[in-house]
Design a protein around this motif. Structure first.
Motif, PDB file in Angstrom:
ATOM      1  N   LYS A  13      10.340 -22.892 -14.391  1.00  0.00           N
ATOM      2  CA  LYS A  13       9.337 -21.903 -14.011  1.00  0.00           C
ATOM      3  C   LYS A  13       8.143 -21.997 -14.973  1.00  0.00           C
ATOM      4  O   LYS A  13       8.337 -22.158 -16.178  1.00  0.00           O
ATOM      5  N   PRO A  14       6.939 -21.870 -14.438  1.00  0.00           N
ATOM      6  CA  PRO A  14       5.764 -21.931 -15.319  1.00  0.00           C
ATOM      7  C   PRO A  14       5.647 -20.654 -16.153  1.00  0.00           C
ATOM      8  O   PRO A  14       6.143 -19.600 -15.763  1.00  0.00           O
ATOM      9  N   GLU A  15       4.993 -20.779 -17.302  1.00  0.00           N
ATOM     10  CA  GLU A  15       4.677 -19.582 -18.081  1.00  0.00           C
ATOM     11  C   GLU A  15       3.451 -18.934 -17.449  1.00  0.00           C
ATOM     12  O   GLU A  15       2.418 -19.572 -17.260  1.00  0.00           O
ATOM     13  N   VAL A  16       3.594 -17.678 -17.119  1.00  0.00           N
ATOM     14  CA  VAL A  16       2.531 -16.986 -16.383  1.00  0.00           C
ATOM     15  C   VAL A  16       1.892 -15.931 -17.271  1.00  0.00           C
ATOM     16  O   VAL A  16       2.589 -15.098 -17.867  1.00  0.00           O
ATOM     17  N   ASN A  17       0.580 -15.983 -17.352  1.00  0.00           N
ATOM     18  CA  ASN A  17      -0.167 -14.971 -18.102  1.00  0.00           C
ATOM     19  C   ASN A  17      -0.985 -14.153 -17.102  1.00  0.00           C
ATOM     20  O   ASN A  17      -1.960 -14.633 -16.541  1.00  0.00           O
ATOM     21  N   VAL A  18      -0.568 -12.930 -16.852  1.00  0.00           N
ATOM     22  CA  VAL A  18      -1.248 -12.079 -15.875  1.00  0.00           C
ATOM     23  C   VAL A  18      -2.238 -11.184 -16.601  1.00  0.00           C
ATOM     24  O   VAL A  18      -1.856 -10.349 -17.414  1.00  0.00           O
ATOM     25  N   GLU A  19      -3.516 -11.383 -16.305  1.00  0.00           N
ATOM     26  CA  GLU A  19      -4.556 -10.608 -16.997  1.00  0.00           C
ATOM     27  C   GLU A  19      -5.020  -9.406 -16.186  1.00  0.00           C
ATOM     28  O   GLU A  19      -5.328  -8.360 -16.746  1.00  0.00           O
ATOM     29  N   HIS A  20      -5.102  -9.579 -14.877  1.00  0.00           N
ATOM     30  CA  HIS A  20      -5.679  -8.513 -14.051  1.00  0.00           C
ATOM     31  C   HIS A  20      -4.605  -7.936 -13.137  1.00  0.00           C
ATOM     32  O   HIS A  20      -4.316  -8.474 -12.074  1.00  0.00           O
ATOM     33  N   TYR A  21      -3.977  -6.859 -13.579  1.00  0.00           N
ATOM     34  CA  TYR A  21      -2.962  -6.249 -12.730  1.00  0.00           C
ATOM     35  C   TYR A  21      -3.028  -4.720 -12.724  1.00  0.00           C
ATOM     36  O   TYR A  21      -2.270  -4.069 -12.019  1.00  0.00           O
ATOM     37  N   LYS A  22      -3.945  -4.151 -13.490  1.00  0.00           N
ATOM     38  CA  LYS A  22      -4.077  -2.692 -13.497  1.00  0.00           C
ATOM     39  C   LYS A  22      -5.281  -2.267 -12.660  1.00  0.00           C
ATOM     40  O   LYS A  22      -6.280  -2.966 -12.591  1.00  0.00           O
ATOM     41  N   GLY A  23      -5.158  -1.102 -12.044  1.00  0.00           N
ATOM     42  CA  GLY A  23      -6.283  -0.538 -11.300  1.00  0.00           C
ATOM     43  C   GLY A  23      -6.652  -1.319 -10.052  1.00  0.00           C
ATOM     44  O   GLY A  23      -7.816  -1.321  -9.633  1.00  0.00           O
ATOM     45  N   GLU A 190       2.732  -5.252  -0.303  1.00  0.00           N
ATOM     46  CA  GLU A 190       2.249  -6.584   0.066  1.00  0.00           C
ATOM     47  C   GLU A 190       0.762  -6.729  -0.258  1.00  0.00           C
ATOM     48  O   GLU A 190       0.315  -7.779  -0.733  1.00  0.00           O
ATOM     49  N   SER A 191      -0.006  -5.658  -0.003  1.00  0.00           N
ATOM     50  CA  SER A 191      -1.449  -5.691  -0.291  1.00  0.00           C
ATOM     51  C   SER A 191      -1.706  -5.829  -1.786  1.00  0.00           C
ATOM     52  O   SER A 191      -2.609  -6.552  -2.213  1.00  0.00           O
ATOM     53  N   VAL A 192      -0.904  -5.120  -2.592  1.00  0.00           N
ATOM     54  CA  VAL A 192      -1.039  -5.226  -4.043  1.00  0.00           C
ATOM     55  C   VAL A 192      -0.801  -6.660  -4.500  1.00  0.00           C
ATOM     56  O   VAL A 192      -1.555  -7.215  -5.305  1.00  0.00           O
ATOM     57  N   LEU A 193       0.258  -7.284  -3.950  1.00  0.00           N
ATOM     58  CA  LEU A 193       0.571  -8.666  -4.331  1.00  0.00           C
ATOM     59  C   LEU A 193      -0.558  -9.615  -3.916  1.00  0.00           C
ATOM     60  O   LEU A 193      -0.889 -10.551  -4.647  1.00  0.00           O
ATOM     61  N   GLU A 194      -1.133  -9.382  -2.729  1.00  0.00           N
ATOM     62  CA  GLU A 194      -2.233 -10.240  -2.261  1.00  0.00           C
ATOM     63  C   GLU A 194      -3.422 -10.163  -3.220  1.00  0.00           C
ATOM     64  O   GLU A 194      -4.016 -11.187  -3.580  1.00  0.00           O
ATOM     65  N   VAL A 195      -3.778  -8.935  -3.646  1.00  0.00           N
ATOM     66  CA  VAL A 195      -4.906  -8.757  -4.571  1.00  0.00           C
ATOM     67  C   VAL A 195      -4.569  -9.366  -5.930  1.00  0.00           C
ATOM     68  O   VAL A 195      -5.411  -9.988  -6.585  1.00  0.00           O
ATOM     69  N   LEU A 196      -3.305  -9.205  -6.353  1.00  0.00           N
ATOM     70  CA  LEU A 196      -2.854  -9.761  -7.623  1.00  0.00           C
ATOM     71  C   LEU A 196      -3.012 -11.281  -7.636  1.00  0.00           C
ATOM     72  O   LEU A 196      -3.490 -11.872  -8.605  1.00  0.00           O
ATOM     73  N   VAL A 197      -2.625 -11.921  -6.526  1.00  0.00           N
ATOM     74  CA  VAL A 197      -2.732 -13.380  -6.415  1.00  0.00           C
ATOM     75  C   VAL A 197      -4.193 -13.815  -6.406  1.00  0.00           C
ATOM     76  O   VAL A 197      -4.560 -14.844  -6.990  1.00  0.00           O
ATOM     77  N   GLU A 198      -5.049 -13.016  -5.753  1.00  0.00           N
ATOM     78  CA  GLU A 198      -6.478 -13.348  -5.703  1.00  0.00           C
ATOM     79  C   GLU A 198      -7.114 -13.319  -7.091  1.00  0.00           C
ATOM     80  O   GLU A 198      -7.984 -14.128  -7.412  1.00  0.00           O
ATOM     81  N   LYS A 199      -6.671 -12.368  -7.917  1.00  0.00           N
ATOM     82  CA  LYS A 199      -7.325 -12.148  -9.212  1.00  0.00           C
ATOM     83  C   LYS A 199      -6.753 -12.999 -10.341  1.00  0.00           C
ATOM     84  O   LYS A 199      -7.288 -13.003 -11.453  1.00  0.00           O
ATOM     85  N   ASN A 200      -5.623 -13.677 -10.089  1.00  0.00           N
ATOM     86  CA  ASN A 200      -4.983 -14.483 -11.125  1.00  0.00           C
ATOM     87  C   ASN A 200      -4.624 -15.866 -10.580  1.00  0.00           C
ATOM     88  O   ASN A 200      -4.393 -16.026  -9.389  1.00  0.00           O
ATOM     89  N   THR A 201      -4.561 -16.840 -11.493  1.00  0.00           N
ATOM     90  CA  THR A 201      -4.207 -18.202 -11.102  1.00  0.00           C
ATOM     91  C   THR A 201      -2.825 -18.559 -11.645  1.00  0.00           C
ATOM     92  O   THR A 201      -2.549 -18.334 -12.827  1.00  0.00           O
ATOM     93  N   VAL A 202      -1.971 -19.090 -10.773  1.00  0.00           N
ATOM     94  CA  VAL A 202      -0.620 -19.491 -11.176  1.00  0.00           C
ATOM     95  C   VAL A 202      -0.354 -20.893 -10.653  1.00  0.00           C
ATOM     96  O   VAL A 202      -0.664 -21.211  -9.506  1.00  0.00           O
TER      97      VAL A 202
END
Length: 260
Positions: A13-23, A190-202
């Motif tokens: 599994k890749p190491e994931v750094n999630v920066e944009h997940y609040k608000g 599902e909508s939260v996950l979609e926005v999360l994926v849009e705002k972060n790169t994995v």
């Protein structure tokens, strides 16, 4: 008795750094429960409480009857898979059988034998019979009818701890509200996950995407294993590729949730 050395290459599994997940800005869709939906649920409960009784005042099939028949289908004098039924119940007029079959039953009398031919549509029916003319031989054995209970307070009491039909309706409305609320929360997630994926790169490992595709295509893959039709297999392969982007997004979302 000799030492063994081997080299294994594995995916991690890749190491994931999630920066944009609040608000994250998403909306919850609230769907009101209509009287029609309550009525549909009530109709389902009524259908389940149906009593089946023999028809005693006539012996000829009419639309709406339950006809108990033996039937045999032949293509060029040979039987085919799915072309046979013994003591098979057909609700006449409910379009259970090939087009025209139930019309042929109307007017038949108990004990009567009838033969007729019908052609299967090219995209319906058993695989061996599609687009082919079938000679049917039918024997009518019994006639029955469905007796639906009256929609009244007694019906509600029979179903459980309800004093009236209105109380049952209110309980149905409450259950539908709970179901819709759960559906709305699922959609919102599902909508939260979609926005999360849009705002972060994995960097999503292909092996995880393939595994998710296997999960998404589970029912279709079962169908693919049963069919011999090359066109169907090609369509299923295309469907798998069309779902790849969706699978990548879902895997990325799961990896980011784990990281969070």
């Amino acid at each position: 008795g000799e030492p063994l050395k081997f080299v294994a290459t594995v995916d991690v599994k890749p190491e994931v750094n999630v920066e944009h997940y609040k608000g994250l800005d998403v909306k919850k869709k609230v769907v009101p429960v209509s009287d029609d939906e309550v009525a549909k649920e009530l109709a389902v409960l009524r259908e389940k409480a149906t009593v089946i009784e023999p028809i005693t005042d006539r012996d000829a099939v009419a639309s709406g009857d339950l006809a108990i028949i033996d039937f045999f289908g032949y293509i060029d004098g040979e039987t085919f898979k799915g072309g046979k039924g013994i003591s098979y119940t057909v609700e006449v007029g409910a379009s259970q059988m090939i087009d025209g079959f139930e019309d042929e039953l109307i007017g038949m009398k108990i004990g009567e034998h009838k033969e007729f031919t019908l052609t299967f549509p090219k995209d319906q029916g058993p695989e061996d019979a599609r687009g082919k003319t079938v000679e049917w031989k039918v024997d009518l054995k019994e006639l029955k009818t469905k007796i639906l209970p009256d929609l009244d307070d007694e019906f509600a009491k029979d179903l459980g701890d309800y004093e009236s039909l209105d109380e049952l309706r209110e309980k149905i409305r409450e259950n539908l509200r709970t179901r819709e609320d759960a559906k709305s929360k699922r959609k919102m997630r599902e909508s939260v996950l979609e926005v999360l994926v849009e705002k972060n790169t994995v960097d999503v490992p292909p092996v995880m995407v393939d595994r998710q595709l296997d999960f998404l295509m589970e029912d279709v893959n079962r169908l693919a294993a049963q069919t011999k039709d090359p066109a169907m297999r090609e369509a299923i392969a295309r469907m798998r590729e069309e779902n790849r982007t969706r699978a990548e997004s879902q895997v990325a979302g799961m990896l980011m949730l784990e990281a969070v």
